[in-house]
Design an enzyme around this catalytic site. Structure first.
Site, PDB file in Angstrom:
ATOM      1  N   HIS A 211       0.836  -1.200   0.000  1.00 25.61           N
ATOM      2  CA  HIS A 211       0.000   0.000   0.000  1.00 25.61           C
ATOM      3  C   HIS A 211       0.876   1.257   0.000  1.00 25.61           C
ATOM      4  O   HIS A 211       0.538   2.254  -0.643  1.00 25.61           O
ATOM      5  CB  HIS A 211      -0.926   0.010   1.223  1.00 25.61           C
ATOM      6  CG  HIS A 211      -2.140  -0.850   1.052  1.00 25.61           C
ATOM      7  ND1 HIS A 211      -2.106  -2.222   1.125  1.00 25.61           N
ATOM      8  CD2 HIS A 211      -3.436  -0.524   0.798  1.00 25.61           C
ATOM      9  CE1 HIS A 211      -3.324  -2.702   0.937  1.00 25.61           C
ATOM     10  NE2 HIS A 211      -4.163  -1.700   0.732  1.00 25.61           N
ATOM     11  N   HIS A 253       1.735  -3.561   9.447  1.00 24.97           N
ATOM     12  CA  HIS A 253       3.156  -3.424   9.125  1.00 24.97           C
ATOM     13  C   HIS A 253       3.955  -2.831  10.268  1.00 24.97           C
ATOM     14  O   HIS A 253       3.417  -2.131  11.124  1.00 24.97           O
ATOM     15  CB  HIS A 253       3.333  -2.494   7.919  1.00 24.97           C
ATOM     16  CG  HIS A 253       2.853  -3.080   6.638  1.00 24.97           C
ATOM     17  ND1 HIS A 253       3.599  -3.969   5.905  1.00 24.97           N
ATOM     18  CD2 HIS A 253       1.702  -2.908   5.953  1.00 24.97           C
ATOM     19  CE1 HIS A 253       2.920  -4.320   4.824  1.00 24.97           C
ATOM     20  NE2 HIS A 253       1.764  -3.695   4.826  1.00 24.97           N
TER      21      HIS A 253
HETATM   22  C1  LIG Z   1      -3.327  -8.610 -11.742  1.00 22.68           C
HETATM   23  C2  LIG Z   1      -3.194  -8.997 -10.322  1.00 22.68           C
HETATM   24  C3  LIG Z   1      -2.209 -10.048  -9.971  1.00 22.68           C
HETATM   25  C4  LIG Z   1      -3.936  -8.377  -9.399  1.00 22.68           C
HETATM   26  C5  LIG Z   1      -3.846  -8.655  -7.934  1.00 22.68           C
HETATM   27  C6  LIG Z   1      -4.322  -7.481  -7.158  1.00 22.68           C
HETATM   28  C7  LIG Z   1      -4.157  -7.753  -5.702  1.00 22.68           C
HETATM   29  C8  LIG Z   1      -4.933  -8.813  -5.055  1.00 22.68           C
HETATM   30  C9  LIG Z   1      -3.272  -7.031  -5.013  1.00 22.68           C
HETATM   31  C10 LIG Z   1      -2.979  -7.219  -3.551  1.00 22.68           C
HETATM   32  C11 LIG Z   1      -2.904  -5.886  -2.913  1.00 22.68           C
HETATM   33  C12 LIG Z   1      -2.544  -6.063  -1.466  1.00 22.68           C
HETATM   34  C13 LIG Z   1      -3.496  -6.668  -0.548  1.00 22.68           C
HETATM   35  C14 LIG Z   1      -1.307  -5.694  -1.072  1.00 22.68           C
HETATM   36  C15 LIG Z   1      -0.823  -5.831   0.312  1.00 22.68           C
HETATM   37  O1  LIG Z   1      -0.491  -4.559   0.773  1.00 22.68           O
HETATM   38  P1  LIG Z   1       0.338  -4.405   2.096  1.00 22.68           P
HETATM   39  O2  LIG Z   1       0.418  -2.915   2.317  1.00 22.68           O
HETATM   40  O3  LIG Z   1      -0.403  -5.068   3.189  1.00 22.68           O
HETATM   41  O4  LIG Z   1       1.671  -5.006   1.830  1.00 22.68           O
END
Ligand SMILES: CC(C)=CCC/C(C)=C/CC/C(C)=C/COP(=O)(O)O
EC number: 3.1.3.-
Length: 292
Positions: A211, A253
């Site tokens: 994020h 985090h």
């Molecule tokens: C095209 C594709 C692989 C889309 C996936 C989109 C998706 C599920 C992204 C995950 C985003 C997410 C939950 C990131 C984690 O963020 P942190 O700040 O917790 O590391």
């Protein structure tokens, strides 16, 4: 008489073999000019080894002589095999090592202190729903779907070019964050509740914050490619900062995950800007999209 302190402090190993305080046959000497305590200071030492090390430090030489018949057997005994370098305890840790350990300790302490929305019962538990709303505002799925939607509606070449590059930036971000998370494998803080909206398998790891990378990447992108009034520009920067802070407050985090995420997002935008896709350097992409 050999001094017991020698075996604790790791004093010079090359003490004279002829010295009366550590002759090859003495208990502190493994023969062949090598003291035995080297192997006893192994970081992987067994419980028995450590016990022996303590005994060597505290027992009288008379006791030690009795405890180590092999060492007392004289110089004709084969010397113990030297331990591999990595098995020896570092008695003189580098400044960098100490600095990193201290930073890590501060990071964990500060992150726990700031994790005030980690649960409903936490001190700021009432603002948790707001923080989760902020979390969705920086999630990959709304940004990807939003960009694809705008791309499909765009009727100008300039608009399409900017959106195509935003799409490229978002995909590059997902790839790099997944790669680093998979390599570093740092667990999320213990106080985190894993109740996030759609995650990938690597999202069980916390370094770096996806994020935070996206917040800085998208903010830089918007500030450089959209003409916005000053208050809106300030709002964009604030959104990125508060989104990063909310990751720690939610307990998702540690502070360093977010700090590195901000840095990575900043660098990612520089990469995107450097590799800017245009109808000149990537005509296939634009022609293909036009045919849709
Ligand atoms: C095209 C594709 C692989 C889309 C996936 C989109 C998706 C599920 C992204 C995950 C985003 C997410 C939950 C990131 C984690 O963020 P942190 O700040 O917790 O590391």
């Amino acid at each position: 008489m050999p001094s017991p302190r020698r075996s604790v402090e790791g004093r010079p190993l090359g003490a004279s073999a002829s010295s009366s305080s550590s002759s090859p046959g003495s208990p502190a000497h493994g023969g062949g000019g090598r003291f035995e305590f080297q192997s006893l200071l192994s970081s992987r030492a067994t419980c028995a080894d450590l016990t022996c090390a303590r005994l060597r430090a505290s027992e009288s030489p008379v006791h030690r002589r009795g405890s180590f018949p092999l060492a007392a057997a004289g110089p004709s005994q084969a010397p113990p095999p030297p331990l591999p370098e990595e098995d020896r305890m570092d008695l003189n840790p580098s400044f960098l090592g100490i600095a990193l350990r201290s930073l890590l300790a501060i990071d964990l302490w500060l992150s726990k202190k700031l994790g005030v929305c980690a649960g409903e019962s936490s001190s700021w538990g009432s603002v948790r729903p707001l923080m989760k709303l902020l979390e969705i505002s920086g999630h990959g799925i709304p940004w990807l779907l939003g960009t694809l939607y705008c791309l499909s509606r765009s009727d100008s070449w300039a608009g399409r070019e900017v959106l195509m590059n935003l799409l490229f930036a978002l995909l590059l971000d997902l790839l790099l964050v997944a790669l680093i998370k998979g390599l570093v494998r740092r667990r999320r803080p213990a106080h985190n509740q894993m109740d996030m909206f759609v995650t990938l398998s690597v999202d069980k790891y916390s370094f770096p914050s996806g994020h935070a990378t996206r917040a800085v990447l998208v903010s830089r992108f918007i500030l450089n490619h959209l003409v916005l009034a000053i208050p809106l520009r300030v709002l964009v920067v604030l959104w990125a900062f508060v989104l990063g802070l909310s990751r720690v407050m939610l307990g998702r985090h540690n502070v360093t995950d977010v700090a590195f995420g901000f840095f990575l997002g900043y660098m990612q935008y520089s990469i995107v800007d450097y590799c800017w896709l245009s109808p000149h350097n990537a005509p296939v992409l634009f022609v293909l999209w036009n045919q849709q």
